[in-house]
Scaffold this motif. Structure first.
Motif, PDB file in Angstrom:
ATOM      1  N   ILE A  10       0.849  -1.196   0.000  1.00 53.78           N
ATOM      2  CA  ILE A  10       0.000   0.000   0.000  1.00 53.78           C
ATOM      3  C   ILE A  10       0.881   1.241   0.000  1.00 53.78           C
ATOM      4  N   CYS A  12       1.332   5.191  -0.312  1.00 55.53           N
ATOM      5  CA  CYS A  12       0.456   6.320  -0.003  1.00 55.53           C
ATOM      6  C   CYS A  12       1.294   7.558   0.304  1.00 55.53           C
ATOM      7  N   VAL A  14      -0.157  10.396   1.588  1.00 53.68           N
ATOM      8  CA  VAL A  14      -0.922  11.268   2.480  1.00 53.68           C
ATOM      9  C   VAL A  14      -0.206  11.355   3.841  1.00 53.68           C
ATOM     10  N   CYS A  17      -1.875  11.665   7.367  1.00 57.00           N
ATOM     11  CA  CYS A  17      -2.575  10.538   7.994  1.00 57.00           C
ATOM     12  C   CYS A  17      -1.677   9.876   9.034  1.00 57.00           C
ATOM     13  N   HIS A  19      -1.571   6.897   9.887  1.00 57.56           N
ATOM     14  CA  HIS A  19      -1.110   5.571   9.477  1.00 57.56           C
ATOM     15  C   HIS A  19      -0.030   5.625   8.400  1.00 57.56           C
ATOM     16  N   ASN A  20       0.366   6.834   7.992  1.00 55.33           N
ATOM     17  CA  ASN A  20       1.338   6.953   6.902  1.00 55.33           C
ATOM     18  C   ASN A  20       2.775   6.934   7.427  1.00 55.33           C
ATOM     19  N   CYS A  27       1.698   3.115   3.551  1.00 55.00           N
ATOM     20  CA  CYS A  27       0.763   2.927   4.654  1.00 55.00           C
ATOM     21  C   CYS A  27       1.324   1.861   5.596  1.00 55.00           C
ATOM     22  N   LEU A  29      -0.862   0.146   7.749  1.00 57.20           N
ATOM     23  CA  LEU A  29      -1.936  -0.783   8.104  1.00 57.20           C
ATOM     24  C   LEU A  29      -1.812  -2.086   7.323  1.00 57.20           C
ATOM     25  N   ILE A  32      -6.630  -1.576   4.166  1.00 56.74           N
ATOM     26  CA  ILE A  32      -7.348  -0.303   4.249  1.00 56.74           C
ATOM     27  C   ILE A  32      -8.722  -0.476   3.627  1.00 56.74           C
ATOM     28  N   CYS A  49      -9.785   7.147   0.865  1.00 61.10           N
ATOM     29  CA  CYS A  49      -9.341   6.145   1.827  1.00 61.10           C
ATOM     30  C   CYS A  49     -10.144   6.368   3.102  1.00 61.10           C
ATOM     31  N   SER A  51      -9.868   4.703   5.741  1.00 55.95           N
ATOM     32  CA  SER A  51      -9.065   4.358   6.924  1.00 55.95           C
ATOM     33  C   SER A  51      -8.241   5.549   7.410  1.00 55.95           C
ATOM     34  N   PHE A  52      -8.341   6.672   6.701  1.00 54.89           N
ATOM     35  CA  PHE A  52      -7.589   7.880   7.061  1.00 54.89           C
ATOM     36  C   PHE A  52      -7.937   8.352   8.469  1.00 54.89           C
TER      37      PHE A  52
HETATM   38  S1  SF4 Z   1      -4.875   4.795   6.048  1.00 54.37           S
HETATM   39 FE1  SF4 Z   1      -5.201   5.466   3.930  1.00 54.37          FE
HETATM   40  S2  SF4 Z   1      -4.589   7.616   3.912  1.00 54.37           S
HETATM   41 FE2  SF4 Z   1      -3.753   6.696   5.747  1.00 54.37          FE
HETATM   42  S3  SF4 Z   1      -1.678   6.068   5.180  1.00 54.37           S
HETATM   43 FE3  SF4 Z   1      -3.025   4.300   4.888  1.00 54.37          FE
HETATM   44  S4  SF4 Z   1      -3.641   4.405   2.743  1.00 54.37           S
HETATM   45 FE4  SF4 Z   1      -2.820   6.407   3.302  1.00 54.37          FE
END
Ligand code: SF4
Length: 60
Positions: A10, A12, A14, A17, A19-20, A27, A29, A32, A49, A51-52
């Motif tokens: 994954i 990403c 962002v 976030c 989780h980034n 990501c 996680l 997601i 997303c 899960s942000f």
């Molecule tokens: S939860 Fe979504 S926005 Fe956050 S890091 Fe993971 S993929 Fe990116």
């Protein structure tokens, strides 16, 4: 400090976030949830997303 291990499946960008893994743009996680805010999505911008979670501090 909370352990963050990147999920190589994954990517990403962002960094706002929680989780980034913003140093590597992945990501952390295991999975997601992706959704849409449109009735008939046609472009990537139509997807979200779900899960942000907003990061409280800066990029660690
Ligand atoms: S939860 Fe979504 S926005 Fe956050 S890091 Fe993971 S993929 Fe990116």
């Amino acid at each position: 400090m909370e352990e963050h291990k990147k999920n190589p499946c994954i990517r990403c960008d962002v960094s706002q976030c929680r989780h980034n893994l913003c140093t590597e743009h992945y990501c952390t996680l295991d999975s997601i949830s992706v959704g849409t805010h449109e009735e008939d999505p046609t472009v990537p911008e139509c997807t979200d997303c779900n899960s942000f979670v907003r990061r409280s501090g800066g990029c660690e």
